[in-house]
Design an enzyme around this catalytic site. Structure first.
Site, PDB file in Angstrom:
ATOM      1  N   MET A 246      -0.734   0.110   7.687  1.00 28.57           N
ATOM      2  CA  MET A 246      -1.028  -0.717   6.514  1.00 28.57           C
ATOM      3  C   MET A 246       0.219  -1.437   6.025  1.00 28.57           C
ATOM      4  O   MET A 246       0.163  -2.611   5.628  1.00 28.57           O
ATOM      5  CB  MET A 246      -1.612   0.144   5.392  1.00 28.57           C
ATOM      6  CG  MET A 246      -3.027   0.613   5.623  1.00 28.57           C
ATOM      7  SD  MET A 246      -3.797   1.287   4.107  1.00 28.57           S
ATOM      8  CE  MET A 246      -2.786   2.735   3.823  1.00 28.57           C
ATOM      9  N   HIS A 247       1.359  -0.759   6.076  1.00 32.85           N
ATOM     10  CA  HIS A 247       2.610  -1.385   5.651  1.00 32.85           C
ATOM     11  C   HIS A 247       2.946  -2.597   6.509  1.00 32.85           C
ATOM     12  O   HIS A 247       3.508  -3.584   6.012  1.00 32.85           O
ATOM     13  CB  HIS A 247       3.755  -0.367   5.710  1.00 32.85           C
ATOM     14  CG  HIS A 247       3.832   0.515   4.516  1.00 32.85           C
ATOM     15  ND1 HIS A 247       4.822   1.457   4.322  1.00 32.85           N
ATOM     16  CD2 HIS A 247       3.038   0.604   3.418  1.00 32.85           C
ATOM     17  CE1 HIS A 247       4.636   2.072   3.184  1.00 32.85           C
ATOM     18  NE2 HIS A 247       3.555   1.582   2.620  1.00 32.85           N
ATOM     19  N   ALA A 248       2.616  -2.522   7.776  1.00 28.87           N
ATOM     20  CA  ALA A 248       2.899  -3.645   8.679  1.00 28.87           C
ATOM     21  C   ALA A 248       2.174  -4.901   8.220  1.00 28.87           C
ATOM     22  O   ALA A 248       2.634  -6.027   8.474  1.00 28.87           O
ATOM     23  CB  ALA A 248       2.488  -3.278  10.104  1.00 28.87           C
TER      24      ALA A 248
ATOM     25  N   THR B  94       0.830  -1.200   0.000  1.00 29.76           N
ATOM     26  CA  THR B  94       0.000   0.000   0.000  1.00 29.76           C
ATOM     27  C   THR B  94       0.872   1.262   0.000  1.00 29.76           C
ATOM     28  O   THR B  94       2.022   1.231   0.437  1.00 29.76           O
ATOM     29  CB  THR B  94      -0.922   0.004   1.234  1.00 29.76           C
ATOM     30  OG1 THR B  94      -0.143  -0.287   2.410  1.00 29.76           O
ATOM     31  CG2 THR B  94      -2.024  -1.042   1.084  1.00 29.76           C
TER      32      THR B  94
END
Length: 252
Positions: free
Chosen positions: A232-234, A140
């Site tokens: 979101m990156h996690a 994302t």
């Protein structure tokens, strides 16, 4: 006056009150290497501290404006060893006290295009490619893209750009109705200088106060978006498919 901040960043005085920051990393085509990131931060610190500066032009070289993160850094993000929020280069133009003009005479890729959109004035070139290609790799968007891209391009085109990760020529974006000028590449910098010289006719304190007011909402909301993007990156960055895409598709 000309001051070279580093071999890859040049700061020059276009006229009294107007400073130009030129990204010129010929070897890496203005990727956000660690050296480029440091040099950009130092350059904006320099112009922000200049009490005579009334306007800043941010531009690149030849056919390149800024081309985003390196493959090495993307893989570090994918492995969880870093976060794009560790190094705030994306909002340098937003945080600069005086107006900034992004003269995107060349390609703006990923975070490079996003960084340009944080400027107060944006100029594109008809021939160049612009893309927010995060989802091309399957992760994302970051760098405040989920806020600034729809804000500057409009909700529909911004969402399309972020989700489909397509490449757009400046001419196509012009036809799609982007709300800023699109010129032939050779005209971009001269047009930016025209705007900067008009700004330089105004009192510096008035420019600073007006920019502070006009950007207040963006500056207030940006940390919220950054926190959401990091979250979101996690979830999205650690996928094996993303790693494979970065290794296979980077530079294509």
């Amino acid at each position: 006056m000309t001051h070279t901040a580093s071999p890859i960043i040049d700061i020059s005085e276009v006229q009294t009150g107007v400073l130009q920051i030129r990204m010129q990393d010929y070897q890496h085509k203005n990727l956000f290497t660690h050296d480029m990131s440091r040099a950009l931060i130092e350059a904006f610190n320099t112009v922000s501290a200049d009490s005579t500066c009334k306007a800043v032009i941010l531009t690149g070289f030849d056919t390149y404006f800024a081309t985003g993160g390196t493959q090495e850094d993307l893989l570090m993000l994918q492995e969880g060893h870093a976060s794009f929020s560790d190094n705030n280069i994306y909002a340098l133009a937003l945080e600069c006290p005086v107006p900034v003009i992004s003269a995107m005479q060349g390609h703006g890729i990923g975070g490079g295009f996003v960084m340009g959109l944080f400027a107060d004035f944006v100029i594109l070139s008809r021939e160049s490619i612009y893309t927010t290609n995060f989802m091309k790799y399957g992760f994302t968007p970051g760098m405040g893209a989920t806020m600034i891209v729809p804000n500057k391009l409009g909700a529909y085109l911004g969402n399309e750009m972020l989700t489909l990760a397509k490449r757009y020529r400046g001419e196509e974006l012009k036809q799609r109705g982007v709300p800023f000028p699109v010129y032939q590449r050779a005209e971009v910098l001269p047009k930016a200088i025209e705007i900067a010289c008009e700004l330089a006719e105004k009192p510096r304190i008035s420019l600073i106060k007006l920019k502070d007011q006009l950007t207040r909402t963006l500056r207030k909301e940006l940390p919220v978006y950054i926190e959401q993007e990091v979250a979101m990156h996690a979830e999205t960055f650690r996928q094996q498919e993303v790693k494979e895409n970065i290794e296979r598709l980077f530079g294509r």
